[in-house]
Design an enzyme around this catalytic site. Structure first.
Site, mmCIF file in Angstrom:
data_model
loop_
_atom_site.group_PDB
_atom_site.id
_atom_site.type_symbol
_atom_site.label_atom_id
_atom_site.label_comp_id
_atom_site.label_asym_id
_atom_site.label_seq_id
_atom_site.Cartn_x
_atom_site.Cartn_y
_atom_site.Cartn_z
ATOM 1 N N SER A 1 44.226 -51.915 63.239
ATOM 2 C CA SER A 1 44.296 -50.591 62.596
ATOM 3 C C SER A 1 45.092 -49.552 63.373
ATOM 4 C CB SER A 1 42.884 -50.040 62.369
ATOM 5 O OG SER A 1 42.221 -50.794 61.409
ATOM 6 N N LYS B 1 48.097 -48.263 61.735
ATOM 7 C CA LYS B 1 48.013 -47.281 60.638
ATOM 8 C C LYS B 1 48.655 -45.953 61.031
ATOM 9 C CE LYS B 1 43.716 -48.986 58.398
ATOM 10 N NZ LYS B 1 43.404 -50.293 58.974
ATOM 11 N N TYR C 1 50.437 -55.669 54.117
ATOM 12 C CA TYR C 1 49.363 -55.044 54.892
ATOM 13 C C TYR C 1 48.842 -55.975 55.995
ATOM 14 C CZ TYR C 1 44.909 -52.687 55.816
ATOM 15 O OH TYR C 1 43.847 -52.065 56.414
ATOM 16 N N VAL D 1 40.200 -53.081 65.402
ATOM 17 C CA VAL D 1 39.155 -54.074 65.686
ATOM 18 C C VAL D 1 39.597 -55.150 66.658
ATOM 19 C CG1 VAL D 1 37.853 -53.742 63.556
ATOM 20 C CG2 VAL D 1 39.742 -55.392 63.613
#
Lengths: 310, 310, 310, 310
Positions: B70, B73, B195, B264
């Site tokens: 993440s 992002k 993604y 994570v």
């Protein structure tokens, strides 16, 4: 932090902001859930800056008292944290809620522990705990505000408090609900009386900018004594930044970039850690309960000065 | 902002933190939803600091590649904002969610507009829009990371991406759900492929601290060109502070006091605006998905250096 | 409806059920939120059948008074519907809630209109409205139960009512919350007093089976006068079937197949329209608040007799 | 159950209802999420009654095929229950949902186990399980409907199925979401294909009233063989009564008082256990997805005949 202007140049910045606000009056509406607030003229506007040494100046209606409302939650939090320390965080969280300020939904999913001290449920818990520790939460708050602002005339507004009580079913529901989970110590009517009196304090931009000074001074009060450790003062700033403007904290951080706390009376306080504190007031609110002209003025302030925590 | 140590003294601070972390190994567990992540030793630890001029140094496993997940992002958001500007904010909000990172609940109540770009739903929207504008969102991201880190060997990890896809029902649900509200442009399988590849980038603390540099340099890339305006760079820092660490953003702001983004894979990036960027890595996660040793290390860093935005 | 046994053969059916229940004592636990209920022996068991002509017979502790609790919600609903008719349905819905009996969540999403008259919020609204129309809701209820059961000794249990009041924060929260939406007429303390007294009625299986008779007689009271139209009596049966057993209404319909209403005192009433009414009592509750032995006994009754609305 | 008219007198009742419906055309609108449904004239109306012996008659457009849609969920449930029995109930509940038919909210709070077999999520689970057991869920359903209705021309409508698939993101989200909890056996695309074909069956009121006959015959099929035990047939009626009409089950039970199941094609089937089955069709829907004229017609039917389970 890049500082493009020294504090002494804030005065022209404030004047420029006041002119801009006057030219483009906001579209917000005063809070109308109690008559005392609904009667205010939404075009009123004031703004004050207080420097760490206690110098304060402003523009517009910066010396006009208004209803502090939820802004008082910051001071109650500080006063209780100064007394009980981290034990408080077992009774109230410090996460953004993602829900309106008076929602019961999250409270049910999370077993009566409010998300943070700045939604109503959380402020009720903090007031309850401060009241247990002092025997007079609202009085303690008032004494603190008087001392920090240097204004001995600050007072609770009995009419506003009575009006809040008369329209207080939602807060009563929150208090009873948390009591059902064992998270309230005092009888609910006692707590509500304290809470409504606390919110009713009438103060000006000058008063509140000065009273917020301890957060710019890393925990030091106006008289030089320490209220909170440096670390704890930083933590309150952090909670203000993430949770201080109801369900618009992300937007406020994005636009203004300062720890801030708003109230439905139309006031907003903000902190530039180490540099100064601000208070702006204009009664017209947006749909999330924040002063339209107030947010705009703070947005302009950080843009014009380059001051922001980011 | 009070700076108690100059950048050149960060090295001993990092060493002290590494020692402390080694003495008190955390209790976290690696993410176990895909085998590739579950296999990492939770006691691994690395930390790097990058200065605005590109100097980077670190301790422990700071040159060991790990799965960025993440953390990417942040970069995808920056790349899309650089292209479409504020129009993005009509498709994704910037408020804390108050819910777990992969929740669908709020999305339903708010008609398919995700709360912010750092929950999975929001990152899917940003990736979708970047893909529409570039034809290759994952490739665009990789090129950016290579250039900013100066490491041409950075790559997607095909095994991790395949593993994500094989366990991707929740993200597929989010994407189809938003598509049902008309908030996704590309076919869902195309979007998911982009993604999962994007999340799979393997990079080290050194790589990611350097790649984050544009946020400490107020929008300027490593080569001196401008990616984002000063104002927009500040806005990304604000979104990181309020939404960057899943449902623990308030706690992170409270303890660490810096804009940050976790993944994570056990990594966390953080920004001291104007001063430096950090990346810490340790695979053991707490129950909210943030690296236990990573948060502890950043907490110690801001305590020892006095650096914090508050 | 296939009737495998005529009413006159119900007696041996009851005896067989009582034997079975005795051989396999249930695993439930008495309600423990107030001491008065917690003290009951969970193995107590009674069951009564009342025929439309007023004949009643039973097994076990069928003449032992117990706390009727939520069973009274059926009678209050009937008494208010008899007075104000369909206007009531603008203030309370008649849909299953899909949530626990004392939840506030749905109430918030649906602006203070409770889902149905059998969750606590809905019963508070019905009591409030009956109180407005009669000046004494709890007294009206008691008079009705005495007349229908032919038992002039039925009474409120002051100790239970006081105990409910002492642990009444959740109901106070519900009442204040609905008052904040303008859906409560009387002062909240007045309403709560009425509500707690109403719930505290002590009655036996015989009393409650007889008092329910008007629902088997399509709206006709014990003395032959009409309380409700045939259509409205059917409607109450429908609400009982879909909403009468907290969050287990579907399961109860599935297993028992009769309109029913349970209370946390361990009682359950049920209706075989046109044929008879039943009341069963055993204090051990399952996790959804329904009597374990009570549901089992009704399940056996419909299986052994072939009586069911389906 | 009081029967005021014998089955042979239903014909004039139907004629009277048709006249009334014609005089007061409903205000509903056809489902518009796919073009194939939106094109139907909302004033079309048909109604059929089937007696247990297979006699069927009707009024209006009772022989006109329409899109059965969610009505098929009843048959899929029966076919799967006949095969796997109570094991099904570990994968889908039987409680009213209290939420719209395609909501994901409750599914998240309850870990991927849908509330009941008649919301979309639940029907997806049932179809998935039937498909695992038969290798062709949609084909199995079609064969059953042909045999029970005696109409070998019944068929899937490929255009409707394709249209559903093209607008199927919400159902895809539900399926992937449950798959993420391990509650789906087949690949999601396979399941969706089966599901959309199943829903696309075109059938008339006559066909569907006949096909529902096994629920009036307590589990016996048209050819006299047993599909389900008496007890299980009753249970399906119970689930229809509590969960058959989306978020309006309480209202439907209240007004109509029969087990029923509606579809967005404008059809509704209903069961008078032991006596007859009904199917009514009119494409205009209310805001909860039920046929306006259909509910009105069933309401009139039970009022005029006195038939109702209550």
């Amino acid at each position: 932090m890049a500082i493009m202007s020294t504090p002494t140049t804030f005065r022209p910045v404030l004047e420029r902001i006041a002119e801009e606000i006057e030219r483009t009056p906001g579209s917000g509406r005063p809070a109308d859930y109690i008559p005392a607030l609904a009667a205010r003229d939404p075009r009123r506007f004031g703004m004050a800056v207080a420097e760490p040494d206690g110098t304060v100046y402003g523009v517009g209606d910066w010396r006009e008292p208004f209803s502090a409302q939820s802004i008082t939650k910051v001071f109650t939090l500080a006063l209780d944290l100064a007394r009980e320390g981290d034990a408080l965080w077992e009774h109230v969280g410090r996460e953004p809620s993602g829900n309106p300020f008076n929602s019961l939904v999250q409270l049910e999913y999370e077993n009566g522990i409010p998300r943070n001290p700045f939604i109503n449920a959380g402020a009720l818990v903090v007031t309850d705990r401060l009241h247990t520790r002092t025997g007079d939460a609202a009085g303690e708050l008032l004494a603190f505000l008087r001392e920090e602002s240097g204004n001995p005339d600050l007072a609770h507004d009995a009419e506003v408090a009575a009006s809040e009580a008369a329209h207080g079913d939602r807060n009563a529901a929150l208090a009873h609900f948390m009591a059902s989970y064992g998270n309230i110590d005092n009888p609910v009517p006692v707590l509500l009386d304290q809470y409504f009196r606390q919110c009713s304090v009438a103060a000006s931009c000058a008063d509140l900018a000065l009273a917020t000074g301890f957060l710019a001074r890393h925990g030091i009060r106006a008289d030089g004594s320490r209220l909170l450790s440096r670390s704890r003062a930083k933590q309150i700033n952090a909670v203000m930044l993430t949770c201080g403007t109801y369900d618009a904290a992300g937007d406020f951080a994005h636009r203004v970039g300062l720890p801030g706390k708003s109230g439905v009376g139309g006031g907003i306080i903000a902190v530039v850690p180490g540099h100064c504190t601000l208070c702006v007031w204009s009664p017209g609110l947006d749909e999330r309960g924040n002063s339209v002209a107030g947010v705009a003025a703070l947005d302009r302030f950080t843009t014009l000065t380059g001051l922001s925590v980011f």
